[in-house]
Design an enzyme around this catalytic site. Structure first.
Site, short mmCIF file in Angstrom:
data_model
loop_
_atom_site.label_atom_id
_atom_site.label_comp_id
_atom_site.label_asym_id
_atom_site.label_seq_id
_atom_site.Cartn_x
_atom_site.Cartn_y
_atom_site.Cartn_z
CB ALA A 18 -1.53 -0.25 1.06
CE LYS A 102 -4.63 4.91 10.92
NZ LYS A 102 -6.34 4.88 10.11
NE ARG A 171 -8.07 7.10 4.50
CZ ARG A 171 -7.26 6.70 3.44
NH1 ARG A 171 -7.18 6.52 2.09
NH2 ARG A 171 -6.18 6.80 3.88
CE1 TYR A 187 -2.93 8.90 13.56
CE2 TYR A 187 -4.99 8.17 11.78
CZ TYR A 187 -2.73 8.15 11.95
OH TYR A 187 -2.83 7.07 11.42
#
Length: 348
Positions: A18, A102, A171, A187
């Protein structure tokens, strides 16, 4: 521990090609503690192309082949969110330490299985929030620990951007763990957990849903057992913004908590910018804010070197601390999205 690990050079393999893996490879290259030695993709051609383009010596045409290599100490996992658990557990079962992007997992049970696999195989697993390991974050936590703003009572934190190419962007795909909360909201939620020191007792959330059924924007209130509160917002349909205010009984901290920082206000080679951290040590608004200066650099590099140090020194206490943080993060993320979907408060 391999002879390479004993010499404090961690040989790292990357699972997947990626864009974030390209940036990670580039930023970690100057390190004397970590060396990216291999990359794996789902085809020989893709792996070879990534390796050649990014100066990586070895490539594998499957993730399993990389994990089977005795010449790799640890893996970096930048795969879609829905694949983190599967490949972290497989990496652990192959005796590899794991630095995982994450959000670590989609829920607490998944995160717990990942840490159980790491414990069972005697390896270390760390969630890779780059800003965690920025000197600025250390400075922020030092200010709070020293009582610079008294007792923390509330936090407001946000992160958002406009998603590019929404028709094909992962996403926007629910089956890959997409959505504003997991991608952006993880985050500010993680920042809240670092500062508050525990998971909330209850969450209340509201979201706007995209046609693909992922949350395109979301806001949530976190309620703590001792009366503290936090508010978090995240979005994939707004101008880029990243900011947090930490409110104490005796002062206030403002921060941008950026992943990657520069001392330059313009012209940085990679487009990195300064990240603001300022503190007001006092109650009245007539008290001026004090700008806190910190060392700057890539959060990928800071995180990778901290991870390498944990592995080299077998720093179980640090890993245990971050493991609890990650478990709380995963539980909170799951509760928030459940609240948004059900339109009701959810207790953790």
């Amino acid at each position: 521990m391999s002879s390479t690990q004993a010499s404090s050079v961690l040989r790292l393999g990357i699972l997947g090609g990626a864009n974030i893996a390209r940036q990670f490879t580039r930023d970690v290259r100057p390190s004397e503690r970590v060396r990216v030695v291999a990359v794996a993709s789902r085809s020989d051609d893709n792996a070879k192309a990534f390796a050649e383009a990014n100066g990586i010596a070895t490539w594998f045409g499957s993730y399993d082949a990389l994990l089977a290599s005795p010449d790799i100490d640890a893996v970096y996992i930048p795969l879609p969110n829905s694949l983190h658990a599967e490949w972290a557990i497989k990496a652990a079962d192959h005796g590899k330490h794991i630095l995982c992007e994450k959000p670590l997992a989609l829920d607490r049970d998944e995160a717990a299985r990942m840490f159980d696999a790491a414990d069972r195989n005697g390896v270390m697993l760390l969630e890779a929030f780059p800003y965690y390991f920025q000197p600025q974050t250390t400075a922020m936590m030092t200010l709070i620990g020293e009582g610079a703003i008294g007792d923390v009572r509330a936090i407001q934190a946000s992160f958002g951007f406009t998603v590019g190419n929404p028709g094909a962007n992962i996403r926007m795909k629910p089956e890959l763990g997409g959505g504003a909360l997991l991608d952006a909201g993880s985050y500010p939620l993680s920042l809240v957990r670092l500062v508050m020191g525990c998971a909330p007792q209850r969450v209340e959330a509201i979201a706007t849903w995209a046609d693909s059924a992922v949350d395109i924007s979301l806001m949530t209130t976190l309620i703590y057992a001792d009366g503290r509160r936090a508010q978090v917002s995240c979005s994939m349909d707004a101008a880029n913004h990243r900011y947090a205010t930490i409110i104490g009984t005796q002062g206030t901290i403002d921060t941008e908590y950026l992943n990657h920082t520069s001392a330059q206000h313009a012209g940085d080679e990679y487009g990195y910018l300064p990240s603001q951290l300022r503190v007001r040590r006092g109650i009245p608004n007539s008290v001026p804010f004090e700008l806190i200066e910190s060392d700057t650099g890539s959060g990928f590099l800071f995180a990778a070197e901290r991870f390498a140090h944990m592995v080299a020194t077998r720093d179980a206490a640090a890993i245990e601390y971050y493991a609890q943080v990650s478990l709380d993060n995963a539980a909170t993320l799951a509760a928030v999205i459940e609240s948004a979907r059900s339109e009701r408060p959810v207790t953790l």
